[in-house]
Design a protein around this motif. Sequence first.
Motif, PDB file in Angstrom:
ATOM      1  N   ARG A 245       0.594  -1.262   0.074  1.00 28.34           N
ATOM      2  CA  ARG A 245      -0.157   0.268   0.120  1.00 28.34           C
ATOM      3  C   ARG A 245       0.952   1.248   0.276  1.00 28.34           C
ATOM      4  N   GLU A 247       0.155   5.625   0.315  1.00 24.48           N
ATOM      5  CA  GLU A 247      -0.747   6.838   0.451  1.00 24.48           C
ATOM      6  C   GLU A 247       0.388   7.825   0.296  1.00 24.48           C
ATOM      7  N   GLU A 258      -4.773   1.288  -2.200  1.00 24.18           N
ATOM      8  CA  GLU A 258      -4.583  -0.536  -1.307  1.00 24.18           C
ATOM      9  C   GLU A 258      -4.508  -1.769  -1.730  1.00 24.18           C
TER      10      GLU A 258
END
Length: 336
Positions: A245, A247, A258
């Motif tokens: 993952r 971010e 994800e």
Amino acid sequence: MKENASIQFGILGGGRIGRMHAENIMYRIRDAQLSAVYDPFIEHLEEWAVNHSLTCLTNEENDVLQNPDIDAVLICSPTHTHADFAIKAAKCGKHIFCEKPVDLDIKRIQEVKAVMDQSSVVFQVGFNRRFDKSFEKLKSTIVSGEVGDVQIIKVTSRDPMPPPLNYVENSGGLFLDMTIHDFDMVRFLSGSEFVNVHAYGQAVIDPSLSEHGDIDTAVTSGVLENGALVVIDNSRKASYGYDQRIEVFGSEGKAVVENMRPTTIEVSTNEGVYKDKPEYFFLERYKESFVTEIESFISAIKNQYPSAVSVDDGLKAAEIAVAATRSLQQKKKLLV
């Protein structure tokens, strides 16, 4: 080379990654043909070769390197052989795709770079995650300015199980073997270079790793030249599957990639909410990106332009990994 001619490939190393590339070339990639697969322990490949009707196995490296019909080689052998094969292949006029890392020693990678700088061959490093569609979309989202100025990049990369100890002994350690992908992804996504890194790590899953000078769990922080902060967490064992993952948080929002799952079904009952576990490991999670990176390599060869992932990219990612290793050893933040 004729514009529409297929690229003839030779593979150096018939392990898991070499066999995967071979099968992709045989069945999934246009404008590519497999001419030879070299491995010093060829007897281990005989059943696989029979299953795929392959008759081009060899335990002589020169059957690949000096074969005039072979245009390009894929270096999928153990890491300590990468640099030697790359230099030999360049001198034989072969285009080169090299799995990461190019070498465990920075000076040796610099030697490879010096040879490639004087050569006309295309050289590409196997940082396949750059070619994953979700990460490519994340990159374009950042470049477009949709999330504003990037302030934080958080990367999670956790394997489903640790490698065997005989692999660990020759891997160069967690940062050069595993986190190097994450360092490259941060560079790729941000378009910026690391200023410093500060690494923390322990052998908490298998304490015996410490006897081999390695760890299985790590958190690495860093600062980029553009001012963004970086946090990367790694583990050699995630009991729930391959955890991948990212971010990116910016001044105008955030973007998140994800995990990939075998199916997207979500079941909700009075006992809880259930989804499939993430894809098992890298061959499953990055199945498509392994194809796309070779297609990109072929395009660079045919159109005579530099590869999408240069020897410089391999060098810079390795430099960060070495700095992280030293940071862990010295227990302090280090410049890259």
